[in-house]
Design an enzyme around this catalytic site. Sequence first.
Site, PDB file in Angstrom:
ATOM      1  N   ASP A 265       2.681  -2.526   4.516  1.00 11.75           N
ATOM      2  CA  ASP A 265       2.780  -1.097   4.876  1.00 11.75           C
ATOM      3  C   ASP A 265       4.123  -0.891   5.571  1.00 11.75           C
ATOM      4  O   ASP A 265       4.191  -0.776   6.809  1.00 11.75           O
ATOM      5  CB  ASP A 265       1.629  -0.722   5.823  1.00 11.75           C
ATOM      6  CG  ASP A 265       0.274  -0.936   5.170  1.00 11.75           C
ATOM      7  OD1 ASP A 265      -0.152  -0.071   4.386  1.00 11.75           O
ATOM      8  OD2 ASP A 265      -0.330  -1.991   5.419  1.00 11.75           O
TER       9      ASP A 265
ATOM     10  N   HIS B 182       0.887  -1.174   0.000  1.00  7.30           N
ATOM     11  CA  HIS B 182       0.000   0.000   0.000  1.00  7.30           C
ATOM     12  C   HIS B 182       0.912   1.208   0.000  1.00  7.30           C
ATOM     13  O   HIS B 182       1.639   1.427   0.980  1.00  7.30           O
ATOM     14  CB  HIS B 182      -0.890   0.009   1.244  1.00  7.30           C
ATOM     15  CG  HIS B 182      -1.731  -1.225   1.395  1.00  7.30           C
ATOM     16  ND1 HIS B 182      -3.046  -1.283   0.981  1.00  7.30           N
ATOM     17  CD2 HIS B 182      -1.431  -2.460   1.883  1.00  7.30           C
ATOM     18  CE1 HIS B 182      -3.525  -2.498   1.229  1.00  7.30           C
ATOM     19  NE2 HIS B 182      -2.564  -3.235   1.771  1.00  7.30           N
TER      20      HIS B 182
ATOM     21  N   GLU C  44      -7.005 -12.341   6.270  1.00  6.19           N
ATOM     22  CA  GLU C  44      -5.990 -11.727   7.151  1.00  6.19           C
ATOM     23  C   GLU C  44      -6.532 -11.847   8.581  1.00  6.19           C
ATOM     24  O   GLU C  44      -5.929 -12.500   9.419  1.00  6.19           O
ATOM     25  CB  GLU C  44      -5.752 -10.265   6.754  1.00  6.19           C
ATOM     26  CG  GLU C  44      -4.723  -9.536   7.618  1.00  6.19           C
ATOM     27  CD  GLU C  44      -4.583  -8.046   7.265  1.00  6.19           C
ATOM     28  OE1 GLU C  44      -5.484  -7.475   6.618  1.00  6.19           O
ATOM     29  OE2 GLU C  44      -3.553  -7.450   7.656  1.00  6.19           O
TER      30      GLU C  44
HETATM   31  N1  HPA Z   1      -5.017  -4.820   5.605  1.00  8.62           N
HETATM   32  C1  HPA Z   1      -6.159  -4.269   5.187  1.00  8.62           C
HETATM   33  N2  HPA Z   1      -6.215  -3.037   4.706  1.00  8.62           N
HETATM   34  C2  HPA Z   1      -5.100  -2.332   4.621  1.00  8.62           C
HETATM   35  C3  HPA Z   1      -3.890  -2.854   5.031  1.00  8.62           C
HETATM   36  C4  HPA Z   1      -3.847  -4.166   5.548  1.00  8.62           C
HETATM   37  O1  HPA Z   1      -2.809  -4.698   5.976  1.00  8.62           O
HETATM   38  N3  HPA Z   1      -2.970  -1.900   4.816  1.00  8.62           N
HETATM   39  C5  HPA Z   1      -3.587  -0.850   4.276  1.00  8.62           C
HETATM   40  N4  HPA Z   1      -4.886  -1.099   4.163  1.00  8.62           N
HETATM   41 ZN    ZN Z   2      -2.535  -5.061   2.664  1.00  6.82          ZN
END
Ligand code: HPA
Ligand code: ZN
Length: 338
Positions: free
Chosen positions: A279, A19, A200
């Site tokens: 990130d 991102h 996730e």
């Molecule tokens: N997960 C979900 N959304 C996100 C993430 C992530 O790790 N990083 C930036 N937006």
């Molecule tokens: Zn992500």
Amino acid sequence: MIDVARFIQGLPKAELHLHIEGSLEPELMFDLARRNRISLPFTSVEAVRAAYAFSNLQDFLDIYYKGAGVLMTEQDFQDLAMAYFRRVAADGCRHVELFFDPQTHTDRGLPFRIAIEGLLAGMAEAERRFGVSSSLILCFLRHLDEDAAFTTLRAAEPYLDRILGVGLDSSEVGHPPSKFARVFAAAGERGLKRVAHAGEEGPPAYVREALDLLHVDRIDHGNRALEDPALVARLVAEGMTLTVCPLSNLKLCVVDDLKAHPLKRMLDLGLKATINSDDPAYFGGYLGRNWTETAQALSLSRAELVTLAKNSFTGSFLPPDAVSDHLAGIDAYLSSNS
Ligand code: HPA
Ligand code: ZN
């Protein structure tokens, strides 16, 4: 025999889960805040870093969206992209398929074109200066509604020849892929690739929805798919790429310890896993560090590292001849380092 960190640095590799707003380092955040006369709720770079203690995804997202508020001009987005590419070029990264979150910017009044024009300028400059190729994936924020996603897709219309695909990110639990089935269908009709964060924090059912309802070409994360053996078998059979993010998983408490990270298990199961940074400014490391720390924690073999590097290109959306060139580059590297 060269050591693991040097071997990894020289190994050609791609990043498929990044991102760009998550590469905003506190130093640049302060520079941009000053440049744009924006006040930050932090007194120093150290205070920002100290706030990066997260116990879950939402803790991180709350601070990540605030940080992105310093990005105001095309130049800011170009500077952000260039700072990222400088770091990953040094890590031996050759290609990036990067996410951006237009709604984070349009919702605070910035026109769509500011973010995309700045990023495209940074990407072109990075290719010229560092030889790193890249393309853009537009992510819809899943905590917002379907209408907002359609509005974003319409705003992207003039840029569709410069956008590779669409993705789905932000708060996962409570916002299943099914919520975005129609906008993903519309994106598919426009010839865009489709990816989605799934598994996730969300359950294996979300990974199934991403496959069946969003018709994704890749799954971002996918960790929780491992709880469902039939789903694993399907992902293996379909050769589905998973863009795994080890240091992110550690920082967001998806795993307790890097030594317990499922990446090696994924490879052992035959899943097409890749290593990515997610990130990097928030999670403690760019692509190279994700590779070296994971390789050490899981005692990955050279053969496994090579598989991961090859997966990063075969799992990319590069045209077949470019993929072949990168695979040949990996083989050439191996023969010069055996
Ligand atoms: N997960 C979900 N959304 C996100 C993430 C992530 O790790 N990083 C930036 N937006
Ligand atoms: Zn992500």
